[in-house]
Design an enzyme around this catalytic site. Structure first.
Site, PDB file in Angstrom:
ATOM      1  N   ASN A 219       0.853  -1.207   0.000  1.00 56.67           N
ATOM      2  CA  ASN A 219       0.000   0.000   0.000  1.00 56.67           C
ATOM      3  C   ASN A 219       0.878   1.241   0.000  1.00 56.67           C
ATOM      4  OD1 ASN A 219       0.449   0.914   2.845  1.00 56.67           O
ATOM      5  ND2 ASN A 219      -0.455  -1.089   3.284  1.00 56.67           N
ATOM      6  N   ASP A 288      -4.829  -5.648   5.181  1.00 57.62           N
ATOM      7  CA  ASP A 288      -6.004  -6.291   5.776  1.00 57.62           C
ATOM      8  C   ASP A 288      -6.258  -7.677   5.221  1.00 57.62           C
ATOM      9  OD1 ASP A 288      -6.857  -4.252   7.519  1.00 57.62           O
ATOM     10  OD2 ASP A 288      -7.502  -3.092   5.784  1.00 57.62           O
ATOM     11  N   LYS A 298       7.841 -18.829  -8.622  1.00 60.00           N
ATOM     12  CA  LYS A 298       7.354 -17.655  -9.353  1.00 60.00           C
ATOM     13  C   LYS A 298       6.218 -18.074 -10.305  1.00 60.00           C
ATOM     14  CE  LYS A 298       8.821 -14.142 -12.537  1.00 60.00           C
ATOM     15  NZ  LYS A 298       9.812 -13.808 -13.534  1.00 60.00           N
ATOM     16  N   PHE A 333      -5.164   4.558  14.224  1.00 60.14           N
ATOM     17  CA  PHE A 333      -5.307   5.521  13.135  1.00 60.14           C
ATOM     18  C   PHE A 333      -6.450   5.067  12.240  1.00 60.14           C
ATOM     19  CE2 PHE A 333      -1.801   8.640  12.748  1.00 60.14           C
ATOM     20  CZ  PHE A 333      -1.144   8.338  13.933  1.00 60.14           C
ATOM     21  N   LYS A 347     -14.440   2.385  14.739  1.00 63.98           N
ATOM     22  CA  LYS A 347     -13.164   1.674  14.968  1.00 63.98           C
ATOM     23  C   LYS A 347     -12.687   1.851  16.406  1.00 63.98           C
ATOM     24  CE  LYS A 347     -11.760   1.827  10.197  1.00 63.98           C
ATOM     25  NZ  LYS A 347     -10.945   2.381   9.138  1.00 63.98           N
ATOM     26  N   LYS A 351     -12.265  -1.519  18.530  1.00 65.43           N
ATOM     27  CA  LYS A 351     -10.910  -1.943  18.874  1.00 65.43           C
ATOM     28  C   LYS A 351     -10.511  -1.551  20.299  1.00 65.43           C
ATOM     29  CE  LYS A 351      -9.599  -1.787  14.036  1.00 65.43           C
ATOM     30  NZ  LYS A 351      -8.522  -2.025  13.090  1.00 65.43           N
TER      31      LYS A 351
HETATM   32  N1  CTP Z   1      -4.752  -2.282  12.042  1.00 71.37           N
HETATM   33  C1  CTP Z   1      -4.161  -3.397  12.609  1.00 71.37           C
HETATM   34  N2  CTP Z   1      -4.238  -4.601  11.988  1.00 71.37           N
HETATM   35  C2  CTP Z   1      -4.915  -4.757  10.841  1.00 71.37           C
HETATM   36  C3  CTP Z   1      -5.505  -3.642  10.253  1.00 71.37           C
HETATM   37  C4  CTP Z   1      -5.419  -2.420  10.882  1.00 71.37           C
HETATM   38  O1  CTP Z   1      -3.551  -3.265  13.655  1.00 71.37           O
HETATM   39  N3  CTP Z   1      -4.987  -5.940  10.266  1.00 71.37           N
HETATM   40  C5  CTP Z   1      -4.681  -0.978  12.732  1.00 71.37           C
HETATM   41  C6  CTP Z   1      -3.916   0.075  11.978  1.00 71.37           C
HETATM   42  O2  CTP Z   1      -2.563   0.126  12.370  1.00 71.37           O
HETATM   43  C7  CTP Z   1      -4.658   1.353  12.354  1.00 71.37           C
HETATM   44  C8  CTP Z   1      -6.079   0.883  12.512  1.00 71.37           C
HETATM   45  O3  CTP Z   1      -5.996  -0.491  12.838  1.00 71.37           O
HETATM   46  O4  CTP Z   1      -4.255   1.875  13.597  1.00 71.37           O
HETATM   47  C9  CTP Z   1      -6.843   1.044  11.226  1.00 71.37           C
HETATM   48  O5  CTP Z   1      -8.079   0.445  11.354  1.00 71.37           O
HETATM   49  P1  CTP Z   1      -8.749  -0.434  10.213  1.00 71.37           P
HETATM   50  O6  CTP Z   1     -10.113  -0.713  10.671  1.00 71.37           O
HETATM   51  O7  CTP Z   1      -8.032  -1.634   9.862  1.00 71.37           O
HETATM   52  O8  CTP Z   1      -8.671   0.544   9.037  1.00 71.37           O
HETATM   53  P2  CTP Z   1      -8.652   0.117   7.564  1.00 71.37           P
HETATM   54  O9  CTP Z   1      -7.560  -0.851   7.287  1.00 71.37           O
HETATM   55  O10 CTP Z   1      -8.631   1.378   6.806  1.00 71.37           O
HETATM   56  O11 CTP Z   1     -10.008  -0.688   7.536  1.00 71.37           O
HETATM   57  P3  CTP Z   1     -11.384  -0.418   6.817  1.00 71.37           P
HETATM   58  O12 CTP Z   1     -11.218  -1.131   5.535  1.00 71.37           O
HETATM   59  O13 CTP Z   1     -12.366  -1.078   7.739  1.00 71.37           O
HETATM   60  O14 CTP Z   1     -11.557   1.045   6.707  1.00 71.37           O
END
Ligand code: CTP
Length: 419
Positions: A219, A288, A298, A333, A347, A351
């Protein structure tokens, strides 16, 4: 060591050495600073190099020495702004009439004068010169300018001077300089110890999801926000652990950096540090989803279409929220493109966070790979702070101010280990 001098333990002190016979006393000063536990970064002017060698300061300080503006420094990313930002205190000793004149008039024609202009740290001068030069109205006027602007100028001692006369102009003894400089830095709030004795765990950068031995899904996270938080936490005296996905950034000085690639690796590193952490700040953009079956070899481009099957990766922050002890502060974040507050609040609750830093990544100046951010801080009790466009460093300071105020009184390490 005086009680106050101990405040410099783990702090970054820039020692500017200018050309004068008293430059040898700066060696002792560097040595004392190091014994206190300060990180000493020496900048020598061209004049200073005629009196003491760079090698002496390198050995004493344990850090590379800056001798010019354009030299190559091999293993440390030193450019004047980085050095200026890093500083908790800048001490120029001995300070010649020349450096005092240049500083009073904002000249920036070498590394030391540039750092003096570019830093926000407290700056202290310890002048040493011939007594006639010291008493010269021009020097006195320059000192007045500096003092009025908030710089600290230590009055030189009197006695026998190198030029053979008696008078005012001697560099005071290193211990006296140190004491005066530290007291000044503390009074100016330059030495921020608000997180001393705390352990702060920060995550930064994006994690990757491997597809095969040569490909992966990534990303846009640059890691800049998390690195700024880690640097600031260390500057405030915290034992700082930074768990970082791949980035192009140099590892911050004074921070224990653990490099990871995948979400699973980040999870393992974070869970390892979590039980003893006072606060966790999860700035990382965690992948995610991961590839369901990572190919051992490969993948060849034989098919016209290729469907990758993904599965959900563990949500690290959610897991921390479940394990969180009442004395731990948890910060997340949320990077959103719509319904910012609504999603961020969800969130925060899901969380089990103390607060969440929410930003709308569609706004110019916010989000990935910029040096700035536009954030809202949303707290558990519903309180919301909206901040304007800020540098990531400035936002890091605000986040850590809030973390510091949420932390309960200090717990002993043994208690923390008991859970
Ligand atoms: N985070 C984490 N582990 C994951 C995904 C996210 O610890 N697998 C943490 C990130 O470091 C950040 C926060 O969770 O602090 C972001 O929340 P998240 O809900 O995962 O945000 P997005 O990835 O943007 O998810 P969404 O698609 O639901 O918006």
């Amino acid at each position: 060591m005086t009680a106050n001098a101990a405040a410099l333990k783990g702090k970054n002190v820039i020692l500017g050495v200018t050309g004068g016979i008293a430059a040898y006393k700066a060696v002792e000063l560097a040595s004392r600073l190091r014994k206190i536990g300060a990180e000493v970064h020496v900048i020598m002017t061209r004049g200073a190099q005629s009196f003491v060698t760079e090698l002496t300061f390198r050995e004493i300080s344990g850090h590379p020495v800056s001798t010019g503006m354009w030299e190559k420094v091999s293993h440390w990313q030193v450019e004047h702004i980085a050095l200026a930002r890093l500083a908790d205190l800048v001490l120029v000793a001995p300070a010649t009439a020349n450096i005092i004149a240049k500083a009073a008039h904002g000249l920036a024609d070498d590394m030391l004068t540039t750092v003096l202009l570019a830093t926000e740290a407290p700056i202290c001068f310890a002048p040493a010169m011939n007594s006639v030069m010291w008493e010269n109205p021009l020097t006195q006027r320059n000192i007045k300018i500096l003092r009025e602007l908030g710089y600290h100028v230590i009055t030189p001692a009197s006695g026998h001077l190198a030029c053979g006369v008696e008078g005012v102009g001697r560099l005071p003894e290193p211990e006296a300089i140190l004491e005066e400089a530290v007291n000044f830095a503390l009074a100016r709030g330059g030495v921020n110890n608000t997180l001393t004795g705390r352990k702060i765990l920060v995550t930064a950068g994006g994690t990757i999801a491997p597809i095969d031995p040569v490909r992966f899904i990534a990303n846009r996270s640059s890691g800049k926000m998390g690195y700024a938080i880690a640097r600031e936490a260390a500057r405030r005296g915290a034992e700082t652990v930074l768990v970082s996905g791949p980035t192009a950034l140099p590892e911050p000085v004074g921070v224990k950096t653990v490099q990871v690639e995948t979400t699973e690796e980040m999870r393992a590193a974070v869970l390892k540090g979590f039980p003893t952490a006072d606060a966790v700040i999860k700035a990382a953009a965690v992948a995610d989803y991961v590839v369901k079956e990572v190919a051992a070899q490969k993948i060849k481009k034989t098919a016209d279409e290729w469907c990758l099957e993904l599965k959900k990766a563990p949500d690290i922050l959610w897991e921390l929220g479940q394990k969180k002890k009442p004395w731990q502060v948890l910060v997340g974040f949320a990077a959103e493109t719509e319904s910012l507050v609504e999603y961020a609040k969800a969130k925060l609750a899901e969380k089990n966070l103390d607060f969440i830093v929410a930003n709308d990544v569609t706004r110019p100046g916010a989000g990935f790979n910029t040096d700035t951010n536009i954030a809202q801080l949303i707290f558990r009790d519903g309180k919301r702070e909206e901040h304007p466009l800020l540098t990531k460093e400035a936002l890091a300071e605000i986040i850590l101010d809030r973390v510091a105020s949420l932390l309960p009184p200090k717990r002993k390490l043994q208690d923390r280990e008991k859970g």
